[in-house]
Scaffold this motif. Structure first.
Motif: not given
Length: 141
Positions: A38-57
Motif C-alpha cells: 500500500r505504500a508503493t505507487p503500484a497500489s494506485e494502479y492495481i489496488p489490492m485488499d489484504l485477501l487479494a494479496v494473500r491470494r497472490a502470494i
C-alpha cells in the motif's frame, strides 16, 4: 495489525505447541507485505485488499511448486518411473554398455523393488538385486 491478522487467520488446529507461533508469524508477514504494498505507487494502479494479496502470494508459491509444474505437463511420468529417470537418465540406463554389479559393504534400498540389497551397478551407481532387478532396471519401459 491484530484486527487484520484475525480477519484471515490460518485456522489449522494442531497439538504441536509451536504451530500457533508459526502460523501467527506467517500471518504477520503477509499483513506487513500488504502494508508495504500500500505504500508503493503500484497500489494506485492495481489496488489490492489484504485477501487479494494473500491470494497472490499463494498463487506464486503454487506456480513455483513441483506438483503444479507436473500437473501442467500431461506426458510427464508420475511416481516411481519419474524418480528413476531423475536418478539415472534413460539414455544411460538402457544403453547396455559397461553395466557391472559390485558388492558393497552397507545395505541400501534396491532402485527397482525397494528391498535391501548389497550390490550396486557401477555405471548407474544404483543399488540393484543381481538376479531379479538388474535386468528389469536396465530394460526400457
Amino acid at each position: 495489525m491484530d484486527q487484520n491478522i484475525a480477519k484471515y487467520r490460518v485456522s489449522i488446529r494442531s497439538k504441536k505447541w509451536w504451530w500457533a507461533i508459526f502460523s501467527f508469524c506467517l500471518d504477520l508477514c503477509v499483513q506487513q507485505t500488504w502494508h508495504m504494498y500500500r505504500a508503493t505507487p503500484a497500489s494506485e494502479y492495481i489496488p489490492m485488499d489484504l485477501l487479494a494479496v494473500r491470494r497472490a502470494i499463494a498463487d506464486i508459491y503454487l506456480k513455483r511448486s513441483h506438483t503444479a509444474a507436473r500437473l501442467e505437463l500431461p506426458n510427464h511420468p508420475v511416481g516411481r518411473v519419474a524418480k528413476l529417470d531423475r536418478r539415472v537418465p534413460p539414455a544411460i540406463r538402457c544403453d547396455g554398455l559397461d553395466h557391472l554389479v559390485e558388492h558393497i559393504s552397507k545395505q541400501r534400498r534396491c532402485a527397482q523393488c525397494g528391498k535391501k540389497v548389497k550390490q550396486i551397478c557401477l555405471k548407474c551407481n544404483v543399488p540393484l538385486h543381481r538376479k531379479y532387478c538388474f535386468v528389469a532396471f536396465h530394460t526400457p519401459v
